[in-house]
Scaffold this motif. Structure first.
Motif, PDB file in Angstrom:
ATOM      1  N   GLN A  68       0.840  -1.212   0.000  1.00  0.00           N
ATOM      2  CA  GLN A  68       0.000   0.000   0.000  1.00  0.00           C
ATOM      3  C   GLN A  68       0.869   1.255   0.000  1.00  0.00           C
ATOM      4  OE1 GLN A  68      -2.315  -0.966   3.671  1.00  0.00           O
ATOM      5  NE2 GLN A  68      -4.099  -0.388   2.436  1.00  0.00           N
ATOM      6  N   VAL A  69       1.871   1.260   0.868  1.00  0.00           N
ATOM      7  CA  VAL A  69       2.768   2.424   0.969  1.00  0.00           C
ATOM      8  C   VAL A  69       3.503   2.631  -0.365  1.00  0.00           C
ATOM      9  CG1 VAL A  69       4.864   3.310   2.093  1.00  0.00           C
ATOM     10  CG2 VAL A  69       3.093   2.209   3.470  1.00  0.00           C
ATOM     11  N   ALA A  70       3.992   1.508  -0.919  1.00  0.00           N
ATOM     12  CA  ALA A  70       4.757   1.600  -2.172  1.00  0.00           C
ATOM     13  C   ALA A  70       3.875   2.140  -3.300  1.00  0.00           C
ATOM     14  CB  ALA A  70       5.339   0.234  -2.532  1.00  0.00           C
ATOM     15  N   VAL A  71       2.638   1.639  -3.398  1.00  0.00           N
ATOM     16  CA  VAL A  71       1.699   2.101  -4.448  1.00  0.00           C
ATOM     17  C   VAL A  71       1.567   3.621  -4.376  1.00  0.00           C
ATOM     18  CG1 VAL A  71      -0.789   2.191  -5.002  1.00  0.00           C
ATOM     19  CG2 VAL A  71       0.341  -0.014  -4.690  1.00  0.00           C
ATOM     20  N   HIS A  72       1.387   4.089  -3.180  1.00  0.00           N
ATOM     21  CA  HIS A  72       1.212   5.515  -2.914  1.00  0.00           C
ATOM     22  C   HIS A  72       2.455   6.303  -3.340  1.00  0.00           C
ATOM     23  CE1 HIS A  72      -0.979   8.555  -0.796  1.00  0.00           C
ATOM     24  NE2 HIS A  72       0.075   8.879  -0.080  1.00  0.00           N
ATOM     25  N   GLY A  78      -1.132   6.361 -10.788  1.00  0.00           N
ATOM     26  CA  GLY A  78      -1.086   7.526 -11.672  1.00  0.00           C
ATOM     27  C   GLY A  78      -1.943   8.681 -11.178  1.00  0.00           C
ATOM     28  N   LYS A  79      -2.116   8.762  -9.870  1.00  0.00           N
ATOM     29  CA  LYS A  79      -2.962   9.825  -9.307  1.00  0.00           C
ATOM     30  C   LYS A  79      -2.293  11.184  -9.375  1.00  0.00           C
ATOM     31  CE  LYS A  79      -6.031   7.311  -6.247  1.00  0.00           C
ATOM     32  NZ  LYS A  79      -6.360   6.890  -4.895  1.00  0.00           N
ATOM     33  N   ASP A  80      -0.964  11.168  -9.347  1.00  0.00           N
ATOM     34  CA  ASP A  80      -0.224  12.443  -9.398  1.00  0.00           C
ATOM     35  C   ASP A  80       0.389  12.609 -10.783  1.00  0.00           C
ATOM     36  OD1 ASP A  80      -0.695  12.905  -6.658  1.00  0.00           O
ATOM     37  OD2 ASP A  80       0.920  11.489  -6.169  1.00  0.00           O
ATOM     38  N   PRO A  81       0.588  13.867 -11.208  1.00  0.00           N
ATOM     39  CA  PRO A  81       1.290  14.046 -12.476  1.00  0.00           C
ATOM     40  C   PRO A  81       2.723  13.547 -12.282  1.00  0.00           C
ATOM     41  CG  PRO A  81       0.928  16.156 -11.358  1.00  0.00           C
ATOM     42  CD  PRO A  81       0.243  15.134 -10.546  1.00  0.00           C
ATOM     43  N   GLY A  82       3.373  13.168 -13.326  1.00  0.00           N
ATOM     44  CA  GLY A  82       4.743  12.645 -13.175  1.00  0.00           C
ATOM     45  C   GLY A  82       4.765  11.163 -13.423  1.00  0.00           C
ATOM     46  N   PRO A  83       5.952  10.566 -13.283  1.00  0.00           N
ATOM     47  CA  PRO A  83       6.101   9.151 -13.642  1.00  0.00           C
ATOM     48  C   PRO A  83       5.217   8.218 -12.816  1.00  0.00           C
ATOM     49  CG  PRO A  83       8.206  10.139 -12.947  1.00  0.00           C
ATOM     50  CD  PRO A  83       7.166  11.171 -12.744  1.00  0.00           C
TER      51      PRO A  83
END
Ligand code: SAM
Length: 223
Positions: A68-72, A78-83
């Motif tokens: 869970q932490v890693a996904v975040h 892809g919730k944030d812009p960027g890679p």
């Protein structure tokens, strides 16, 4: 039915500790699957091992809080812009799905078949981080449990050395004991930096420590 009074007391102590543990409470409030999430977050906050776009392999992933932490943190949803990164979790046990991670259930990490499946899932990509929170079922004899967990660490290290990209990171958990030096030595062959970390979320009365290896140098040439 008879219960040994020793076991009953240990169970009562465990329940009491869970109730009074602020990390257990916080994990529930923040929807992490278990308190271990805080250990990884603390390690990452201090040592920056998870970055957006990273490919992460989580060995011993159940119930799923590290994934869970890693996904975040790698932005695998892809919730944030960027890679956008990706997370693969693997465990002996069955796990509830973790959104944004691919889980390999009921698989023994140390088996050849499992590692072959992981390679297939990587599809030729190299990983940025291989982390192992794997722990064997303790038998209660310190030296035996120590040897068993170091064996899991070595298996994860060997796998990491084959799948990490240059400069990649390896993190593993172990219980303190006399084989730690040997493990550290092996890690130093393929990583520029190896350090012992003990996050605050790791109980002070626990023999648990983490070895964090950074800057993968690549495998030494075969002689
Ligand atoms: C402390 S738990 C991991 C907790 C996890 N990091 C989390 O945050 O949810 C240790 C896990 O290692 C797993 N494990 C132990 N030996 C394993 C093996 N040979 N292959 C895969 N998983 C293993 C256990 O099934 C157990 O779920």
């Amino acid at each position: 039915m008879f219960f040994s009074s020793g076991k009953k007391m240990a169970d009562q102590q465990w329940i009491k500790r869970q109730i009074n543990d602020p990390y257990v409470k916080k994990a529930r409030e923040e929807s992490w699957r278990c308190r271990s999430a805080f250990k990884l977050m603390e390690i990452d906050d201090k040592h920056s091992i998870l970055k957006p776009g990273h490919i992460v392999i989580d060995c011993g992933a159940a119930p799923g809080s590290w994934s869970q932490v890693a996904v975040h943190r790698v932005n695998s949803l892809g919730k944030d812009p960027g890679p956008t990164g990706s997370v693969i979790g693997i465990d002996l046990q069955h796990m509830m799905p973790v959104e944004g991670a691919t889980m390999l259930h009921q698989s023994d990490f140390t088996s050849h078949e499992t590692q072959k499946s992981l390679l297939t899932m990587l599809d030729g990509s190299k990983a940025d981080l291989v982390m192992s929170d794997m722990a064997p079922n303790p038998v209660g004899v310190k030296t035996v449990d120590h040897t068993a967990i170091v064996k899991l660490c070595k298996s994860a290290l060997k796998f990491a050395a084959n799948v990490l990209q240059l400069n990649g990171t390896f993190l593993c958990k172990l219980w303190e004991g006399n084989e730690r030096n040997d493990l550290e030595k092996l890690m130093r062959i393929v990583f520029k930096q190896v350090r012992v970390v003990k996050p605050l979320a790791s109980r002070s009365d626990s023999a648990e420590i983490f070895l964090l290896a950074k800057h993968f140098k690549g495998l030494p040439p075969k002689r």
